[in-house]
Design an enzyme around this catalytic site. Structure first.
Site, PDB file in Angstrom:
ATOM      1  CE1 TYR A  97      -4.408  -1.866   5.146  1.00  0.00           C
ATOM      2  CE2 TYR A  97      -3.152  -0.166   4.151  1.00  0.00           C
ATOM      3  CZ  TYR A  97      -3.937  -1.613   4.425  1.00  0.00           C
ATOM      4  OH  TYR A  97      -4.405  -1.187   2.877  1.00  0.00           O
TER       5      TYR A  97
ATOM      6  CB  SER B 297      -0.953   0.064   1.419  1.00  0.00           C
ATOM      7  OG  SER B 297      -1.890   1.455   2.009  1.00  0.00           O
TER       8      SER B 297
HETATM    9  N1  LIG Z   1      -8.466  -0.883  -2.224  1.00  0.00           N
HETATM   10  C1  LIG Z   1      -7.378   0.204  -1.757  1.00  0.00           C
HETATM   11  O1  LIG Z   1      -7.668   1.014  -1.945  1.00  0.00           O
HETATM   12  C2  LIG Z   1      -6.263  -0.852  -1.123  1.00  0.00           C
HETATM   13  C3  LIG Z   1      -5.966  -1.328  -0.988  1.00  0.00           C
HETATM   14  N2  LIG Z   1      -4.605  -2.119  -0.720  1.00  0.00           N
HETATM   15  C4  LIG Z   1      -4.351  -3.162  -0.152  1.00  0.00           C
HETATM   16  O2  LIG Z   1      -4.828  -4.411  -1.472  1.00  0.00           O
HETATM   17  C5  LIG Z   1      -5.035  -5.777  -0.939  1.00  0.00           C
HETATM   18  C6  LIG Z   1      -6.513  -6.399  -1.494  1.00  0.00           C
HETATM   19  O3  LIG Z   1      -7.601  -5.227  -1.170  1.00  0.00           O
HETATM   20  P1  LIG Z   1      -9.063  -5.243  -1.607  1.00  0.00           P
HETATM   21  O4  LIG Z   1      -8.912  -5.976  -2.387  1.00  0.00           O
HETATM   22  O5  LIG Z   1      -9.009  -3.529  -1.351  1.00  0.00           O
HETATM   23  O6  LIG Z   1      -9.961  -5.570  -0.427  1.00  0.00           O
HETATM   24  P2  LIG Z   1     -10.927  -6.702  -0.318  1.00  0.00           P
HETATM   25  O7  LIG Z   1     -11.612  -6.861   0.951  1.00  0.00           O
HETATM   26  O8  LIG Z   1     -11.870  -6.525  -1.298  1.00  0.00           O
HETATM   27  O9  LIG Z   1      -9.937  -7.755  -0.738  1.00  0.00           O
HETATM   28  C7  LIG Z   1      -9.160  -8.219   0.898  1.00  0.00           C
HETATM   29  C8  LIG Z   1      -9.017 -10.139   0.405  1.00  0.00           C
HETATM   30  O10 LIG Z   1      -8.732 -10.675   0.647  1.00  0.00           O
HETATM   31  C9  LIG Z   1      -9.400 -11.827   2.098  1.00  0.00           C
HETATM   32  N3  LIG Z   1      -8.549 -11.683   3.553  1.00  0.00           N
HETATM   33  C10 LIG Z   1      -8.742 -11.327   4.374  1.00  0.00           C
HETATM   34  N4  LIG Z   1      -8.240 -11.343   5.461  1.00  0.00           N
HETATM   35  C11 LIG Z   1      -7.862 -12.788   4.830  1.00  0.00           C
HETATM   36  C12 LIG Z   1      -7.264 -14.058   5.379  1.00  0.00           C
HETATM   37  N5  LIG Z   1      -6.987 -14.393   7.254  1.00  0.00           N
HETATM   38  N6  LIG Z   1      -6.939 -15.416   4.572  1.00  0.00           N
HETATM   39  C13 LIG Z   1      -7.023 -15.103   3.199  1.00  0.00           C
HETATM   40  N7  LIG Z   1      -8.153 -14.142   2.939  1.00  0.00           N
HETATM   41  C14 LIG Z   1      -7.994 -12.588   3.395  1.00  0.00           C
HETATM   42  C15 LIG Z   1     -10.994 -11.033   1.933  1.00  0.00           C
HETATM   43  O11 LIG Z   1     -11.803 -11.905   1.750  1.00  0.00           O
HETATM   44  C16 LIG Z   1     -10.904 -10.476   0.160  1.00  0.00           C
HETATM   45  O12 LIG Z   1     -11.228 -12.095  -0.957  1.00  0.00           O
HETATM   46  C17 LIG Z   1      -4.903  -5.117   0.207  1.00  0.00           C
HETATM   47  O13 LIG Z   1      -3.615  -5.704   0.904  1.00  0.00           O
HETATM   48  C18 LIG Z   1      -4.798  -4.633   1.106  1.00  0.00           C
HETATM   49  O14 LIG Z   1      -4.432  -3.419   2.041  1.00  0.00           O
HETATM   50  C19 LIG Z   1      -3.347  -1.357  -0.448  1.00  0.00           C
HETATM   51  C20 LIG Z   1      -3.604   0.036  -1.208  1.00  0.00           C
HETATM   52  C21 LIG Z   1      -5.149   0.077  -1.606  1.00  0.00           C
HETATM   53  C1  LIG Z   2      -4.369   3.807   0.476  1.00  0.00           C
HETATM   54  C2  LIG Z   2      -5.925   3.383   0.521  1.00  0.00           C
HETATM   55  O1  LIG Z   2      -6.712   3.240   1.349  1.00  0.00           O
HETATM   56  C3  LIG Z   2      -5.297   1.699   1.553  1.00  0.00           C
HETATM   57  C4  LIG Z   2      -6.404   0.808   2.279  1.00  0.00           C
HETATM   58  O2  LIG Z   2      -4.342   1.677   1.723  1.00  0.00           O
END
Ligand SMILES: NC(=O)C1=CN([C@@H]2O[C@H](COP(=O)(O)OP(=O)(O)OC[C@H]3O[C@@H](n4cnc5c(N)ncnc54)[C@H](O)[C@@H]3O)[C@@H](O)[C@H]2O)C=CC1
Ligand SMILES: CC(=O)C(C)=O
Length: 261
Positions: free
Chosen positions: A158, A145
């Site tokens: 986080y 992130s």
């Molecule tokens: N959406 C955003 O703005 C940003 C997201 N990220 C990172 O991107 C990655 C994906 O995030 P998103 O798609 O936005 O979130 P999301 O919540 O839509 O997806 C996250 C996925 O991880 C799964 N998950 C959560 N805990 C888990 C566990 N213990 N074991 C296995 N699976 C697990 C959830 O079930 C979900 O499928 C994360 O690492 C997040 O920190 C980073 C920066 C920005």
């Molecule tokens: C930039 C941001 O919203 C995360 C979840 O990393």
């Protein structure tokens, strides 16, 4: 299309929705065999697997909590059993639990660390063990992130997990680069996924966030997925130990946009 990705086995954690889903489907379009890990939504994971198969790839789904070592081993075992190995490991699963530091319990701190950092470490370690044993020049990508460099009040767990992920990646990169194993991070900025939709649906929060992005727009999961396929491909064969900020410029001090002191 990256011809060298065809038939490659890709493990993606947290792949039933959001950025993980977009990456699973993008690797599917490249003709990859995708291990779709999900935590609690088998139905959504099945849909992702079906889309991958429709688009010329192959897929298997596997439940697992990346915060538990035995589950990460199970996810990797599924890749060996179904597809005969792993070529690309993507540690994507991540959670947020914001709380002011004064009120944050050790459990709340540890839960985020276990999922975002320890889970990624176990996934990386298992993939490296497999790559070393088989002599494969495998690839690891961690989804970090912008908060691996931007401090984030109320999100100490986080930010600590993502900051840790940066040096974890850089350290492992040095250990395994001599064998041709490449390890990199993608650090997204604000991306519209299921978990951020509610936050960004509020016009005030959305406008505030857009102000922090020089390009002025919130990103899409697909914009992360296409960077992941590039990084995994031979087109990125000399890139290791890098963090690619895919953030519309968010990490470049947007408060200086006015051009004054
Ligand atoms: N959406 C955003 O703005 C940003 C997201 N990220 C990172 O991107 C990655 C994906 O995030 P998103 O798609 O936005 O979130 P999301 O919540 O839509 O997806 C996250 C996925 O991880 C799964 N998950 C959560 N805990 C888990 C566990 N213990 N074991 C296995 N699976 C697990 C959830 O079930 C979900 O499928 C994360 O690492 C997040 O920190 C980073 C920066 C920005
Ligand atoms: C930039 C941001 O919203 C995360 C979840 O990393």
């Amino acid at each position: 299309m990256y011809q060298d990705l065809k038939e490659k086995v890709v493990v993606i954690t947290g792949a039933s929705n959001g950025i993980g889903k977009a990456m699973a489907e993008e690797f599917g379009k490249e003709g990859c065999k995708v291990v779709v890990n999900y935590h609690s939504s088998p139905g959504r994971a099945e849909e992702v697997a079906a889309t991958i198969k429709e688009n010329g790839g192959d897929a298997v789904i596997v439940q697992g909590d990346v915060g538990k070592e035995e589950d990460v081993l199970k996810i990797c075992q599924q890749a060996y059993a179904t597809f005969g190995g792993i070529d690309i490991m993507i540690n994507n699963a991540g959670i947020e639990h914001p709380t002011p530091s004064l009120e944050m319990s050790a459990d709340e701190f540890n839960k985020v660390m276990e999922t975002n950092l320890t889970g990624a470490f176990i996934g990386s370690r298992e993939a490296c063990r497999h790559f070393v044993e088989t002599g494969k020049k495998g690839v690891i990508i961690n989804i970090s992130s912008v908060h691996d460099v931007i401090a984030w009040p109320n999100y100490v767990n986080y930010a600590a997990s993502k900051g840790g992920l940066k040096l974890m990646m850089e350290t492992m990169c040095m250990e395994f680069a001599p064998q041709g194993i490449r390890i990199n991070n993608i650090s997204p900025g604000a991306i519209m996924t299921e978990h951020t939709t509610e936050k960004f649906s509020d016009p005030e929060t959305r406008a505030e966030t857009e102000k922090m992005i020089p390009m002025g727009i919130i990103g899409k999961p697909q914009q992360i997925a296409t960077v992941a396929t590039f990084l995994a491909s031979e087109n990125a064969s000399y890139i290791t130990g890098a963090t690619l900020y895919v953030d519309g410029g968010m990490t470049k001090y947007p408060s200086f946009m006015g051009g004054k002191g």
